[in-house]
Motif scaffolding. Structure first.
Motif, PDB file in Angstrom:
ATOM      1  N   HIS A   1       0.839  -1.309  -0.512  1.00  0.00           N
ATOM      2  CA  HIS A   1      -0.238  -0.039  -0.081  1.00  0.00           C
ATOM      3  C   HIS A   1       1.056   1.142   0.263  1.00  0.00           C
ATOM      4  CE1 HIS A   1      -2.718  -3.103   1.436  1.00  0.00           C
ATOM      5  NE2 HIS A   1      -2.185  -3.401   2.668  1.00  0.00           N
ATOM      6  N   TYR A   2       0.586   1.838  -0.773  1.00  0.00           N
ATOM      7  CA  TYR A   2       0.906   3.628  -1.044  1.00  0.00           C
ATOM      8  C   TYR A   2       0.411   4.587  -0.521  1.00  0.00           C
ATOM      9  CZ  TYR A   2       5.005   0.710  -2.782  1.00  0.00           C
ATOM     10  OH  TYR A   2       5.766  -0.263  -3.466  1.00  0.00           O
ATOM     11  N   ASN A   3       1.254   6.120  -0.488  1.00  0.00           N
ATOM     12  CA  ASN A   3       0.030   6.737   0.256  1.00  0.00           C
ATOM     13  C   ASN A   3       1.200   8.143   0.018  1.00  0.00           C
ATOM     14  OD1 ASN A   3      -0.927   9.344   0.563  1.00  0.00           O
ATOM     15  ND2 ASN A   3      -0.967   8.823   2.986  1.00  0.00           N
ATOM     16  N   PRO A   4       1.315   9.076  -0.683  1.00  0.00           N
ATOM     17  CA  PRO A   4       2.887   9.327  -2.030  1.00  0.00           C
ATOM     18  C   PRO A   4       1.796  10.574  -1.539  1.00  0.00           C
ATOM     19  CG  PRO A   4       0.716   8.556  -3.418  1.00  0.00           C
ATOM     20  CD  PRO A   4       0.836   7.976  -2.405  1.00  0.00           C
ATOM     21  N   TYR A   5       0.765  11.165  -1.526  1.00  0.00           N
ATOM     22  CA  TYR A   5       0.005  12.213  -1.465  1.00  0.00           C
ATOM     23  C   TYR A   5       0.277  13.073   0.060  1.00  0.00           C
ATOM     24  CZ  TYR A   5      -2.548  10.534  -5.109  1.00  0.00           C
ATOM     25  OH  TYR A   5      -2.585   9.836  -6.022  1.00  0.00           O
ATOM     26  N   ASP A   6      -0.112  14.717   0.238  1.00  0.00           N
ATOM     27  CA  ASP A   6       0.040  14.575   1.628  1.00  0.00           C
ATOM     28  C   ASP A   6      -0.661  15.192   3.248  1.00  0.00           C
ATOM     29  OD1 ASP A   6       2.360  16.655   0.687  1.00  0.00           O
ATOM     30  OD2 ASP A   6       0.727  18.781  -0.342  1.00  0.00           O
ATOM     31  N   GLU A   7      -1.980  13.821   2.655  1.00  0.00           N
ATOM     32  CA  GLU A   7      -2.828  13.546   4.056  1.00  0.00           C
ATOM     33  C   GLU A   7      -2.526  12.079   4.061  1.00  0.00           C
ATOM     34  OE1 GLU A   7      -4.490  16.011   5.300  1.00  0.00           O
ATOM     35  OE2 GLU A   7      -3.614  17.549   3.974  1.00  0.00           O
ATOM     36  N   LYS A   8      -2.575  12.104   5.536  1.00  0.00           N
ATOM     37  CA  LYS A   8      -2.639  10.694   5.537  1.00  0.00           C
ATOM     38  C   LYS A   8      -4.293   9.794   5.665  1.00  0.00           C
ATOM     39  CE  LYS A   8      -5.459  11.060  10.237  1.00  0.00           C
ATOM     40  NZ  LYS A   8      -5.237  10.266  11.749  1.00  0.00           N
ATOM     41  N   ALA A   9      -3.346   8.360   5.060  1.00  0.00           N
ATOM     42  CA  ALA A   9      -4.831   7.465   4.868  1.00  0.00           C
ATOM     43  C   ALA A   9      -5.012   6.729   5.597  1.00  0.00           C
ATOM     44  CB  ALA A   9      -4.570   6.998   3.050  1.00  0.00           C
ATOM     45  N   VAL A  10      -6.074   6.039   5.312  1.00  0.00           N
ATOM     46  CA  VAL A  10      -6.414   4.799   6.612  1.00  0.00           C
ATOM     47  C   VAL A  10      -7.667   4.027   6.466  1.00  0.00           C
ATOM     48  CG1 VAL A  10      -7.215   4.758   8.970  1.00  0.00           C
ATOM     49  CG2 VAL A  10      -6.337   6.333   8.420  1.00  0.00           C
ATOM     50  N   ALA A  11      -7.354   2.655   6.482  1.00  0.00           N
ATOM     51  CA  ALA A  11      -8.630   1.645   5.861  1.00  0.00           C
ATOM     52  C   ALA A  11      -8.991   0.830   6.679  1.00  0.00           C
ATOM     53  CB  ALA A  11      -7.679   1.104   4.809  1.00  0.00           C
ATOM     54  N   LEU A  12      -9.838   0.398   7.058  1.00  0.00           N
ATOM     55  CA  LEU A  12     -10.368  -0.471   7.420  1.00  0.00           C
ATOM     56  C   LEU A  12     -10.203  -1.960   7.525  1.00  0.00           C
ATOM     57  CD1 LEU A  12     -12.099  -1.464  10.282  1.00  0.00           C
ATOM     58  CD2 LEU A  12     -14.753  -0.952   8.584  1.00  0.00           C
ATOM     59  N   VAL A  13     -10.145  -2.492   7.139  1.00  0.00           N
ATOM     60  CA  VAL A  13      -9.689  -4.088   6.595  1.00  0.00           C
ATOM     61  C   VAL A  13     -10.356  -4.933   7.378  1.00  0.00           C
ATOM     62  CG1 VAL A  13      -8.108  -5.447   5.976  1.00  0.00           C
ATOM     63  CG2 VAL A  13      -7.147  -3.055   6.491  1.00  0.00           C
ATOM     64  N   MET A  14     -11.100  -5.884   5.861  1.00  0.00           N
ATOM     65  CA  MET A  14     -11.974  -6.581   6.606  1.00  0.00           C
ATOM     66  C   MET A  14     -11.808  -8.107   6.037  1.00  0.00           C
ATOM     67  SD  MET A  14     -15.410  -4.616   6.007  1.00  0.00           S
ATOM     68  CE  MET A  14     -14.499  -3.924   4.384  1.00  0.00           C
ATOM     69  N   LYS A  15     -11.635  -9.152   6.815  1.00  0.00           N
ATOM     70  CA  LYS A  15     -10.671 -10.259   5.680  1.00  0.00           C
ATOM     71  C   LYS A  15     -11.346 -11.386   6.106  1.00  0.00           C
ATOM     72  CE  LYS A  15      -6.361 -10.745   7.585  1.00  0.00           C
ATOM     73  NZ  LYS A  15      -5.145  -9.615   7.119  1.00  0.00           N
ATOM     74  N   ALA A  16     -11.465 -12.325   6.357  1.00  0.00           N
ATOM     75  CA  ALA A  16     -11.913 -13.953   6.833  1.00  0.00           C
ATOM     76  C   ALA A  16     -10.434 -15.085   6.910  1.00  0.00           C
ATOM     77  CB  ALA A  16     -13.403 -14.511   5.718  1.00  0.00           C
ATOM     78  N   LYS A  17      -9.510 -14.009   7.109  1.00  0.00           N
ATOM     79  CA  LYS A  17      -8.219 -15.322   7.447  1.00  0.00           C
ATOM     80  C   LYS A  17      -8.451 -16.300   7.905  1.00  0.00           C
ATOM     81  CE  LYS A  17      -3.327 -14.744   8.064  1.00  0.00           C
ATOM     82  NZ  LYS A  17      -2.613 -13.827   7.132  1.00  0.00           N
ATOM     83  N   CYS A  18      -9.041 -16.670   9.288  1.00  0.00           N
ATOM     84  CA  CYS A  18      -9.254 -17.961   9.395  1.00  0.00           C
ATOM     85  C   CYS A  18      -9.787 -19.183   8.625  1.00  0.00           C
ATOM     86  CB  CYS A  18     -10.506 -17.880  11.035  1.00  0.00           C
ATOM     87  SG  CYS A  18      -9.254 -16.767  12.066  1.00  0.00           S
ATOM     88  N   THR A  19     -10.566 -18.674   7.893  1.00  0.00           N
ATOM     89  CA  THR A  19     -11.116 -19.855   6.556  1.00  0.00           C
ATOM     90  C   THR A  19      -9.784 -19.988   5.954  1.00  0.00           C
ATOM     91  OG1 THR A  19     -13.320 -17.960   6.244  1.00  0.00           O
ATOM     92  CG2 THR A  19     -12.924 -19.975   4.423  1.00  0.00           C
ATOM     93  N   TRP A  20      -8.789 -19.606   5.319  1.00  0.00           N
ATOM     94  CA  TRP A  20      -7.796 -19.805   4.912  1.00  0.00           C
ATOM     95  C   TRP A  20      -6.969 -20.485   5.411  1.00  0.00           C
ATOM     96  CZ3 TRP A  20     -10.981 -15.878   2.420  1.00  0.00           C
ATOM     97  CH2 TRP A  20     -10.437 -16.020   1.039  1.00  0.00           C
ATOM     98  N   MET A  21      -7.232 -20.081   6.721  1.00  0.00           N
ATOM     99  CA  MET A  21      -5.938 -21.049   7.934  1.00  0.00           C
ATOM    100  C   MET A  21      -6.628 -22.269   8.271  1.00  0.00           C
ATOM    101  SD  MET A  21      -3.566 -19.443   8.220  1.00  0.00           S
ATOM    102  CE  MET A  21      -3.336 -17.929   6.656  1.00  0.00           C
ATOM    103  N   PHE A  22      -8.354 -22.548   8.561  1.00  0.00           N
ATOM    104  CA  PHE A  22      -8.571 -23.656   8.839  1.00  0.00           C
ATOM    105  C   PHE A  22      -8.146 -25.024   7.027  1.00  0.00           C
ATOM    106  CE2 PHE A  22     -11.722 -21.305  11.850  1.00  0.00           C
ATOM    107  CZ  PHE A  22     -11.216 -22.586  12.720  1.00  0.00           C
ATOM    108  N   LEU A  23      -8.824 -24.169   6.463  1.00  0.00           N
ATOM    109  CA  LEU A  23      -8.453 -25.237   4.805  1.00  0.00           C
ATOM    110  C   LEU A  23      -6.861 -25.725   4.314  1.00  0.00           C
ATOM    111  CD1 LEU A  23     -11.281 -23.028   2.363  1.00  0.00           C
ATOM    112  CD2 LEU A  23     -11.195 -25.621   3.769  1.00  0.00           C
ATOM    113  N   GLY A  24      -6.030 -24.602   5.378  1.00  0.00           N
ATOM    114  CA  GLY A  24      -4.977 -25.220   4.590  1.00  0.00           C
ATOM    115  C   GLY A  24      -4.468 -24.213   4.087  1.00  0.00           C
ATOM    116  N   LEU A  25      -4.973 -23.157   4.122  1.00  0.00           N
ATOM    117  CA  LEU A  25      -3.227 -22.054   2.389  1.00  0.00           C
ATOM    118  C   LEU A  25      -3.374 -20.995   3.842  1.00  0.00           C
ATOM    119  CD1 LEU A  25      -7.324 -22.075   0.669  1.00  0.00           C
ATOM    120  CD2 LEU A  25      -4.821 -23.912   0.122  1.00  0.00           C
ATOM    121  N   LEU A  26      -1.837 -21.442   4.285  1.00  0.00           N
ATOM    122  CA  LEU A  26      -1.392 -20.468   5.227  1.00  0.00           C
ATOM    123  C   LEU A  26      -0.080 -20.620   4.363  1.00  0.00           C
ATOM    124  CD1 LEU A  26       0.332 -23.592   5.726  1.00  0.00           C
ATOM    125  CD2 LEU A  26      -0.954 -23.973   7.449  1.00  0.00           C
TER     126      LEU A  26
END
Length: 341
Positions: free
Chosen positions: A129-154
């Motif tokens: 992720h890149y922010n080349p501008y003069d103001e800060k950037a903030v993102a809210l990240v949502m993911k189902a990472k544990c679903t991958w972990m349960f399936l062995g995709l690690l």
């Protein structure tokens, strides 16, 4: 955050067949979290942070008290003229831009974004992720990472040479085993790509769903809900749990526990009295699995919510939402349309 490191998947162990004690513990946990709650500061077991960027977790599988590992929620802040560290993981991620603007590099391709847009990190993506501008950037990240972990995709980590290189041959194209057509799908959902609709839930803008077959994201469904001051959402029942982030306004949410009665078939028994959860801008609200809920905007203050749900529930046969009561705006719109005929 676990005592000895980051928790990627949480286990269930019981000496009895019934697991009611786990559900009761989940239901007893506090469902509203604000900026004072940092369950993981990304100092252990993370690959994305740089010296300038900052990552902190609001909801994850290592939480105490434990809420869910269906969804994980964290924030990424990029100061002006900064970036995070490039890394890769098999799980997808969706991030909603709360402030600022910037761009991504995914698999050596650039994707620009700005506030109000939803951006996808696809499966098996090397990204930064890149922010080349003069103001800060903030993102809210949502993911189902544990679903991958349960399936062995690690298989994940920071960029660099592979271990034991002498034991492996030349590079092969990893995308050979991806679903056909994914390379043509969109990675950024812009305001003009969506429409506001009046539904039984209320005024909704869908950002990602199974029906959006033009988007390259398969695990987290996302929509915005806009509730007018003094109004409420539809009173709804679904199996999937949900995390709602309060984008603006304040109000409260009522939740009714649903108990199973196992007789000649499954019956649902609904609690007579709901629990009440006050919410305001910047909070996350958790709605547990198999819960009936309705969200209220405060008098004089519209309430705008961002909803995230794990799509896996829809693949398991729970793809319906039942409405005990529609949002007032939906009922009013139907009545107006009927009178015009």
């Amino acid at each position: 955050m676990g005592k000895k490191g980051r928790v990627f998947v949480r286990g269930l162990t019981s000496e009895t067949y019934g697991l009611g004690q786990f559900r009761q513990a989940q239901l007893a946990a506090e469902r509203v979290r604000d900026d004072s709650v940092v369950v993981d500061d990304a100092k252990v077991g993370h690959s994305g942070d740089s010296e300038k960027s900052r990552t902190w977790w609001r909801i994850g599988p290592g939480d105490e008290d434990f809420l869910t590992q269906t969804l994980q929620v964290h924030f990424v802040e990029l100061p002006p003229h900064s970036s995070n560290r490039g890394h890769g993981h098999q799980n997808e991620a969706s991030f909603y831009i709360l402030e600022g603007a910037g761009y991504e590099i995914h698999d050596d391709q650039r994707y620009d974004w700005k506030a109000g847009e939803l951006v996808f990190v696809h499966t098996d993506s090397v990204h930064r992720h890149y922010n080349p501008y003069d103001e800060k950037a903030v993102a809210l990240v949502m993911k189902a990472k544990c679903t991958w972990m349960f399936l062995g995709l690690l298989q994940q980590g920071r960029g660099g040479p592979i271990e034991r290189p002498d034991e492996f041959g030349e590079r092969e194209d990893w995308s050979r085993i991806w679903t056909d057509g994914v390379l043509e799908r969109k990675k950024v959902v812009r305001q003009e790509d969506t429409v506001w609709e009046t539904t039984p839930m209320g005024r909704v803008r869908v950002l990602n769903s199974p029906e959006r077959t033009d988007l390259r994201q398969f695990s987290v469904d996302v929509f915005e809900l806009d509730i007018p001051a003094g109004s409420h959402s539809g009173k709804h029942w679904k199996m999937a749990d949900e995390v709602l982030y309060v984008l603006d306004g304040s109000g409260y949410s009522l939740h009714w526990e649903v108990q199973e009665e196992i007789a000649e078939k499954y019956y649902a028994r609904v609690a007579k009295t709901p629990t009440r959860h006050e919410i305001t801008k910047g909070d996350t609200l958790y709605v547990p699995q198999n819960t009936i809920a309705v969200h209220y905007a405060a008098d004089g203050t519209p309430l705008r919510l961002l909803s995230a749900q794990n799509r896996m529930f829809k693949h398991l046969g729970y793809d319906k939402v039942h409405y005990f009561e529609n949002a007032p705006e939906y009922t009013g719109e139907l009545a107006e349309a009927a009178s015009a005929v």
